[in-house]
Design an enzyme around this catalytic site. Structure first.
Site, PDB file in Angstrom:
ATOM      1  N   GLU A  94      -5.263   2.564   6.673  1.00 54.20           N
ATOM      2  CA  GLU A  94      -4.952   2.512   5.235  1.00 54.20           C
ATOM      3  C   GLU A  94      -5.615   3.667   4.500  1.00 54.20           C
ATOM      4  O   GLU A  94      -5.032   4.239   3.581  1.00 54.20           O
ATOM      5  CB  GLU A  94      -5.414   1.174   4.634  1.00 54.20           C
ATOM      6  CG  GLU A  94      -5.134   1.039   3.153  1.00 54.20           C
ATOM      7  CD  GLU A  94      -5.506  -0.319   2.607  1.00 54.20           C
ATOM      8  OE1 GLU A  94      -6.014  -0.383   1.480  1.00 54.20           O
ATOM      9  OE2 GLU A  94      -5.271  -1.330   3.299  1.00 54.20           O
ATOM     10  N   ARG A 134       0.815  -1.222   0.000  1.00 56.10           N
ATOM     11  CA  ARG A 134       0.000   0.000   0.000  1.00 56.10           C
ATOM     12  C   ARG A 134       0.847   1.270   0.000  1.00 56.10           C
ATOM     13  O   ARG A 134       0.502   2.264   0.630  1.00 56.10           O
ATOM     14  CB  ARG A 134      -0.968   0.010   1.191  1.00 56.10           C
ATOM     15  CG  ARG A 134      -1.891  -1.209   1.244  1.00 56.10           C
ATOM     16  CD  ARG A 134      -2.768  -1.315   0.004  1.00 56.10           C
ATOM     17  NE  ARG A 134      -3.551  -2.545   0.040  1.00 56.10           N
ATOM     18  CZ  ARG A 134      -3.199  -3.686  -0.564  1.00 56.10           C
ATOM     19  NH1 ARG A 134      -2.078  -3.736  -1.269  1.00 56.10           N
ATOM     20  NH2 ARG A 134      -3.954  -4.756  -0.497  1.00 56.10           N
ATOM     21  N   SER A 173     -11.111  -1.247   2.630  1.00 60.34           N
ATOM     22  CA  SER A 173     -10.455  -1.683   3.869  1.00 60.34           C
ATOM     23  C   SER A 173      -9.879  -0.475   4.599  1.00 60.34           C
ATOM     24  O   SER A 173      -9.107   0.292   4.025  1.00 60.34           O
ATOM     25  CB  SER A 173      -9.330  -2.678   3.558  1.00 60.34           C
ATOM     26  OG  SER A 173      -9.860  -3.843   2.971  1.00 60.34           O
TER      27      SER A 173
END
Length: 300
Positions: free
Chosen positions: A293, A173, A223
């Protein structure tokens, strides 16, 4: 701001002032940006960025708004979206080149149309191609770095350069774009020839799994937390009995604990309050700290 709008008007570049960001994020949350500019070409992008620089107006590039939580107080400065040339996708043999403004799902569909395999994992990720490269998006065992060849970007100094994948610092990420200030323009992917029916079957399976396991019927940003080493965020949250927990209009999804959903009228403060509650509870009960995130942006 008048200098900026004068320049945009002189070049026929589309813009809207005081545009609610709730209309441009998958969370459906966020106050107004001072100005939302839509550019269709590299020239228009350079003109807009240069005018913002000359006016000391901060710039944020917006993709599909799928991993973004915008402040209830909006965004100071200019938000720029990429349209026109930046949504084009071309195929040359087993190589696909995509504009940063194209939807990731469309890139996957073009790969399918040309019997190219390698991007099936990304089908259904609700982001733009540029956003996917910025975050090195991934799912179901695949990541963008697995197929990326290069990215063409605009540097803060106004230069356009093509950067090979091995120099993009693509990790979990993350990418070099989180720190270098470059604006992603186009990206190139190396795929493989495959059986179209098999590719479609894999894409359908990925989509079925998403629909079954994820709360796609509610606004969310996907998420919320990164996967901690040795565990899964959703599992830890569920083990702590937090499924269904709400703060205002924000709720830990009862379908997938790794998602926070907007069940109606959720604010940025609601979501951040719930994020902190989840982080504190999971840390206290399991010892794991869940790193966020989703990207929170905008005024404090």
């Amino acid at each position: 701001m008048k200098y900026l709008t004068d320049i945009l008007n002189s070049k026929n570049i589309t813009y809207v002032c005081n545009e609610p960001m709730s209309a441009h994020t998958t969370f459906k949350i966020g106050g107004a940006a001072d100005i939302l500019i839509t550019v269709r070409t590299i020239d228009e992008l350079q003109t807009a960025v240069n005018a913002c620089k000359a006016s000391d107006i901060p710039v944020m590039i917006l993709g599909n708004g799928s991993n973004l939580l915008v402040s209830d107080n909006g965004i100071e400065g200019a938000v720029i979206t990429l349209d026109g040339d930046f949504k084009e996708i071309t195929v040359d043999g087993d190589t696909i080149t995509s504009g940063a403004g194209a939807k990731l799902s469309r890139l996957c569909s073009v790969a399918l149309e040309n019997s190219l395999t390698g991007l099936e994992f990304a089908y259904g990720i609700p982001g733009s191609v540029g956003g996917a490269m910025y975050m090195n998006a991934g799912a179901y065992g695949g990541e963008m770095k697995d197929v990326a060849l290069s990215v063409t970007a605009l540097t803060p100094d106004g230069e356009i350069h093509e950067v090979p994948a091995e120099e993009l610092q693509l990790g979990y990420r993350t990418s070099v774009f989180k720190t270098n200030g470059d604006i992603i323009l186009f990206s190139k992917y190396k795929l493989e020839q495959g059986d179209q029916a098999a590719i479609k079957a894999k894409m359908d399976d990925v989509m079925d799994r998403r629909k079954t396991k994820q709360p796609l019927e509610f606004p969310s940003a996907g998420s919320v937390f990164k996967r901690p080493e040795g565990a899964f965020a959703g599992t830890l949250i569920e083990q702590c009995g937090l499924k269904g927990k709400t703060v205002g209009g924000a709720q830990v999804s009862e379908k997938h604990a790794g998602f926070i959903i907007n069940i109606g009228g959720a604010t940025c403060d609601d979501v951040m309050g719930l994020v902190k509650l989840v982080q504190d509870t999971v840390k206290a009960e399991t010892g794991y700290f869940l790193e966020r995130e989703i990207i929170r942006t905008g005024r404090e």
